[in-house]
Design a protein around this motif. Structure first.
Motif, PDB file in Angstrom:
ATOM      1  N   ASP A   1       0.838  -1.198   0.000  1.00 30.68           N
ATOM      2  CA  ASP A   1       0.000   0.000   0.000  1.00 30.68           C
ATOM      3  C   ASP A   1       0.873   1.248   0.000  1.00 30.68           C
ATOM      4  N   LEU A   2       2.053   1.136   0.606  1.00 30.59           N
ATOM      5  CA  LEU A   2       2.997   2.246   0.657  1.00 30.59           C
ATOM      6  C   LEU A   2       4.412   1.690   0.712  1.00 30.59           C
ATOM      7  N   THR A   3       5.312   2.309  -0.036  1.00 36.81           N
ATOM      8  CA  THR A   3       6.731   1.990   0.059  1.00 36.81           C
ATOM      9  C   THR A   3       7.459   3.203   0.618  1.00 36.81           C
ATOM     10  N   VAL A   4       8.144   3.006   1.741  1.00 34.03           N
ATOM     11  CA  VAL A   4       8.969   4.050   2.340  1.00 34.03           C
ATOM     12  C   VAL A   4      10.379   3.870   1.796  1.00 34.03           C
ATOM     13  N   LEU A   5      10.828   4.827   1.002  1.00 26.38           N
ATOM     14  CA  LEU A   5      12.158   4.761   0.402  1.00 26.38           C
ATOM     15  C   LEU A   5      13.095   5.701   1.154  1.00 26.38           C
ATOM     16  N   LEU A   6      14.081   5.120   1.817  1.00 27.24           N
ATOM     17  CA  LEU A   6      15.102   5.899   2.515  1.00 27.24           C
ATOM     18  C   LEU A   6      16.283   6.045   1.567  1.00 27.24           C
ATOM     19  N   ASP A   7      16.446   7.230   1.043  1.00 32.95           N
ATOM     20  CA  ASP A   7      17.448   7.496   0.015  1.00 32.95           C
ATOM     21  C   ASP A   7      18.802   7.775   0.657  1.00 32.95           C
TER      22      ASP A   7
ATOM     23  N   ALA B   1       9.565   7.824  -8.573  1.00 34.85           N
ATOM     24  CA  ALA B   1       9.110   8.909  -9.441  1.00 34.85           C
ATOM     25  C   ALA B   1       7.981   8.464 -10.367  1.00 34.85           C
ATOM     26  N   ALA B   2       7.973   7.180 -10.719  1.00 40.83           N
ATOM     27  CA  ALA B   2       6.951   6.667 -11.634  1.00 40.83           C
ATOM     28  C   ALA B   2       5.594   6.523 -10.957  1.00 40.83           C
ATOM     29  N   ARG B   3       5.577   6.321  -9.633  1.00 39.79           N
ATOM     30  CA  ARG B   3       4.312   6.144  -8.901  1.00 39.79           C
ATOM     31  C   ARG B   3       4.385   6.905  -7.573  1.00 39.79           C
ATOM     32  N   PRO B   4       4.465   8.223  -7.621  1.00 38.60           N
ATOM     33  CA  PRO B   4       4.700   9.007  -6.410  1.00 38.60           C
ATOM     34  C   PRO B   4       3.625   8.833  -5.337  1.00 38.60           C
ATOM     35  N   GLN B   5       2.409   8.515  -5.729  1.00 40.73           N
ATOM     36  CA  GLN B   5       1.340   8.364  -4.752  1.00 40.73           C
ATOM     37  C   GLN B   5       1.523   7.134  -3.873  1.00 40.73           C
ATOM     38  N   LYS B   6       2.351   6.204  -4.313  1.00 40.44           N
ATOM     39  CA  LYS B   6       2.568   4.958  -3.572  1.00 40.44           C
ATOM     40  C   LYS B   6       3.877   4.967  -2.780  1.00 40.44           C
ATOM     41  N   TYR B   7       4.600   6.100  -2.793  1.00 41.39           N
ATOM     42  CA  TYR B   7       5.914   6.168  -2.161  1.00 41.39           C
ATOM     43  C   TYR B   7       6.008   7.343  -1.200  1.00 41.39           C
ATOM     44  N   LEU B   8       6.820   7.167  -0.178  1.00 45.00           N
ATOM     45  CA  LEU B   8       7.269   8.247   0.685  1.00 45.00           C
ATOM     46  C   LEU B   8       8.791   8.219   0.615  1.00 45.00           C
ATOM     47  N   VAL B   9       9.375   9.209  -0.032  1.00 39.67           N
ATOM     48  CA  VAL B   9      10.828   9.263  -0.231  1.00 39.67           C
ATOM     49  C   VAL B   9      11.414  10.242   0.780  1.00 39.67           C
ATOM     50  N   LEU B  10      12.355   9.756   1.580  1.00 45.92           N
ATOM     51  CA  LEU B  10      12.973  10.566   2.626  1.00 45.92           C
ATOM     52  C   LEU B  10      14.483  10.410   2.577  1.00 45.92           C
ATOM     53  N   ALA B  11      15.188  11.490   2.896  1.00 44.73           N
ATOM     54  CA  ALA B  11      16.647  11.434   2.953  1.00 44.73           C
ATOM     55  C   ALA B  11      17.070  10.632   4.181  1.00 44.73           C
ATOM     56  N   ALA B  12      17.878   9.606   3.970  1.00 45.03           N
ATOM     57  CA  ALA B  12      18.257   8.709   5.061  1.00 45.03           C
ATOM     58  C   ALA B  12      19.113   9.387   6.119  1.00 45.03           C
ATOM     59  N   ASP B  13      19.732  10.531   5.782  1.00 45.35           N
ATOM     60  CA  ASP B  13      20.617  11.178   6.752  1.00 45.35           C
ATOM     61  C   ASP B  13      19.884  12.137   7.691  1.00 45.35           C
ATOM     62  N   LEU B  14      18.560  12.219   7.598  1.00 50.51           N
ATOM     63  CA  LEU B  14      17.796  13.001   8.565  1.00 50.51           C
ATOM     64  C   LEU B  14      17.836  12.311   9.926  1.00 50.51           C
TER      65      LEU B  14
END
Length: 222
Positions: A138-144, A184-197
């Motif tokens: 339902d959601l992918t949390v991407l820690l960049d 970027a292809a499915r932004p509604q399904k992702y939460l992209v956050l900088a891992a160094d926060l």
């Protein structure tokens, strides 16, 4: 052809993705604790692994000392582990109405084997769609995470790197780019956050997004 997922499930499926050293396990634990404090039943799991056969396959594909593993074999081992995981663990938990948090899922194979090993992201995605019968988060949390920062994080205290972690930074750079392209292809399904926060800042942002999804899910079932 994409297989349709039976459903809808009563539970919520959250995947944590990102390069090695991004802090996925830490944030999954933070989210699990926050949700459990609200009275929700949470299942934390990981890939490769999550089942007895999956854990054996995890050792085979990640540990050093098993000899050369070619890219196609590697991709199929990950898909086999994921097939067992989806059938034996993920779907039953979602059908019970639990919140499922997995440390890695299909995106990792698309990034690592599809982009990192040059097997092709569409080909690897197709194999894993079949292996999971189309089960998607339902959601992918991407820690960049920057590859150099990820290596620094995971080798702190002289920790040993596994077979994939020890690949060159160029390999990890391709993986990072693939993860960002998927988001970027499915932004509604992702939460992209900088891992160094800061850990707690990340935890707050993740909980806010998941709480909104839970509220939406509860509202639609009322």
């Amino acid at each position: 052809m994409t297989t349709q997922t039976p459903g809808p499930f009563r539970g919520l499926f959250i995947a944590f993705e990102g390069g090695d050293g991004a802090g996925k396990s830490t944030q999954a634990a933070e989210l699990a604790g926050a949700l459990e404090s609200r009275g929700l039943t949470v299942l934390r799991t990981r890939e490769p692994g999550g089942t007895p056969i999956g854990e054996k396959l995890r050792s085979l594909v990640l540990d050093h000392g098993h000899g050369h593993i070619d890219a196609h074999t590697e991709a199929l081992i990950f898909a086999a582990s994921r097939a067992a995981h989806a059938t034996q663990v993920l779907r039953p938990a979602l059908e019970r109405g639990e919140v499922v948090l997995t440390d890695r899922y299909v995106d990792s194979s698309v990034a690592y084997q599809g982009a990192g090993r040059h097997l092709g992201t569409e080909a690897v995605a197709g194999i894993n769609d079949w292996a999971t019968s189309g089960l998607q988060p339902d959601l992918t949390v991407l820690l960049d995470v920057d590859p150099a920062d990820g290596r620094r994080r995971r080798t702190t205290g002289n920790a040993a790197e596994d077979r994939l972690e020890s690949e060159a930074d160029e390999f990890h750079a391709r993986i990072r780019a693939a993860f960002l392209a998927l988001a970027a292809a499915r932004p509604q399904k992702y939460l992209v956050l900088a891992a160094d926060l800061p850990v707690q800042e990340l935890a707050v942002q993740i909980l806010e997004r998941v709480a909104a999804l839970l509220a939406l899910r509860q509202g639609s079932s009322a």
